[in-house]
Write a protein that holds these residues in place. Structure first.
Motif, short mmCIF file in Angstrom:
data_model
loop_
_atom_site.label_atom_id
_atom_site.label_comp_id
_atom_site.label_asym_id
_atom_site.label_seq_id
_atom_site.Cartn_x
_atom_site.Cartn_y
_atom_site.Cartn_z
N PHE A 58 0.83 -1.20 0.00
CA PHE A 58 0.00 0.00 0.00
C PHE A 58 0.86 1.26 0.00
N LYS A 59 1.96 1.23 0.75
CA LYS A 59 2.88 2.37 0.78
C LYS A 59 3.47 2.60 -0.61
N ASN A 60 3.89 1.53 -1.29
CA ASN A 60 4.44 1.67 -2.64
C ASN A 60 3.39 2.20 -3.62
N LEU A 61 2.14 1.76 -3.46
CA LEU A 61 1.07 2.24 -4.33
C LEU A 61 0.83 3.73 -4.12
N THR A 62 0.75 4.17 -2.88
CA THR A 62 0.51 5.59 -2.63
C THR A 62 1.67 6.45 -3.12
N GLU A 63 2.90 5.98 -2.96
CA GLU A 63 4.06 6.73 -3.47
C GLU A 63 4.01 6.84 -4.99
N THR A 64 3.65 5.77 -5.65
CA THR A 64 3.56 5.78 -7.11
C THR A 64 2.46 6.73 -7.57
N LEU A 65 1.32 6.71 -6.91
CA LEU A 65 0.23 7.61 -7.28
C LEU A 65 0.60 9.07 -7.04
N GLN A 66 1.31 9.34 -5.96
CA GLN A 66 1.75 10.71 -5.69
C GLN A 66 2.75 11.17 -6.75
N GLN A 67 3.64 10.30 -7.17
CA GLN A 67 4.60 10.66 -8.21
C GLN A 67 3.89 10.92 -9.53
N GLN A 68 2.86 10.16 -9.84
CA GLN A 68 2.13 10.37 -11.09
C GLN A 68 1.34 11.67 -11.05
N GLN A 69 0.82 12.04 -9.89
CA GLN A 69 0.05 13.28 -9.79
C GLN A 69 0.95 14.50 -9.95
N THR A 70 2.19 14.40 -9.52
CA THR A 70 3.11 15.52 -9.68
C THR A 70 3.69 15.59 -11.09
N GLY A 71 3.46 14.59 -11.89
CA GLY A 71 3.95 14.59 -13.27
C GLY A 71 5.27 13.89 -13.44
N ALA A 72 5.87 13.42 -12.36
CA ALA A 72 7.15 12.72 -12.46
C ALA A 72 6.92 11.27 -12.84
N MET A 73 7.90 10.70 -13.50
CA MET A 73 7.82 9.28 -13.84
C MET A 73 8.05 8.46 -12.58
N PRO A 74 7.20 7.45 -12.33
CA PRO A 74 7.42 6.62 -11.15
C PRO A 74 8.73 5.86 -11.25
N THR A 75 9.46 5.81 -10.16
CA THR A 75 10.73 5.10 -10.14
C THR A 75 10.54 3.73 -9.52
N ALA A 76 11.33 2.80 -9.98
CA ALA A 76 11.25 1.45 -9.43
C ALA A 76 11.95 1.43 -8.07
N ARG A 77 11.29 0.81 -7.12
CA ARG A 77 11.86 0.70 -5.78
C ARG A 77 12.37 -0.72 -5.57
N PRO A 78 13.54 -0.85 -4.95
CA PRO A 78 14.11 -2.19 -4.80
C PRO A 78 13.29 -3.09 -3.88
N ASN A 79 12.57 -2.55 -2.92
CA ASN A 79 11.82 -3.42 -2.01
C ASN A 79 10.36 -3.58 -2.42
N SER A 80 10.00 -3.16 -3.63
CA SER A 80 8.61 -3.28 -4.05
C SER A 80 8.30 -4.67 -4.60
N GLU A 81 9.33 -5.43 -4.94
CA GLU A 81 9.10 -6.77 -5.46
C GLU A 81 8.92 -7.75 -4.32
N GLY A 82 8.21 -8.80 -4.57
CA GLY A 82 8.08 -9.85 -3.59
C GLY A 82 6.93 -9.69 -2.63
N ASN A 83 6.10 -8.65 -2.77
CA ASN A 83 4.97 -8.51 -1.86
C ASN A 83 3.97 -9.64 -2.04
#
Length: 190
Positions: free
Chosen positions: A73-98
């Protein structure tokens, strides 16, 4: 009197896949093995130890699922916030394996020692990475084998096949705005 061979009334059912044939047998064997292993452990120690093992597995599994869910959920909210600001979402190393962490937690929550062992193995990061790489390559290979087309094409193909296996061919003909209807009907007013 007819001289030709009669056609069967009901068409032959399609052959079952191997997965549908062996999956119930595998689940039944797994359940029998889990019960047998629990009785062996209960015979070697006592019932209280078995109960404590099952309770500890349930508690640990719920903690793992909760942690993986919060992280996702934290990764999802960070990605949505990045998309709202117009920045490209960056891949996070700990987002895999959930997903694999949640599966491991679910296996820990299931009563049984084999499922607990498999759940604990799924919590090991190198195992998660290798399983996710294998699943991704398998998925991409299956997509390549499926051929060209879109998901919409697959839904269209699924709609054209009836449950009994017959294909219903058809074509949609749309009226153009300037065309007059072939069979004009009076309005329904009275």
């Amino acid at each position: 009197m007819t001289t030709g061979a009669q056609t069967p009334r009901y068409p032959a059912r399609p052959r079952r896949s191997r997965l549908r044939t062996f999956l119930p047998l595998g689940i039944a064997a797994w359940l029998v093995l889990e019960i047998w292993l629990l009785t062996v452990v209960a015979g070697a120690s006592n019932g209280l130890v078995v109960f404590l093992l099952l309770a500890a597995g349930f508690v640990l599994g719920s903690v793992v699922i909760k942690r993986a869910g919060r992280r996702a959920f934290k990764n999802l909210t960070e990605t949505l916030q990045q998309q709202q600001t117009g920045a490209m979402p960056t891949a996070r190393p700990n987002s895999e394996g959930n997903g694999l962490m949640m599966l491991g937690g679910l296996l820990l929550m299931l009563p049984g020692l084999i499922s607990d062992a498999v759940g604990l193995v799924l919590l090991i990061p190198p195992v998660q990475k290798s399983i996710s790489r294998y699943a991704e390559s398998t998925f991409e290979r299956k997509l390549r084998e499926a051929g060209s087309g879109t998901l919409g094409d697959a839904f269209q193909q699924a709609r054209m096949h009836r449950p009994d296996g017959k294909v219903v061919p058809g074509e949609v003909i749309r009226d153009e705005p300037g065309d007059t209807p072939q069979d004009p009907r009076p309005p329904l007013t009275r």
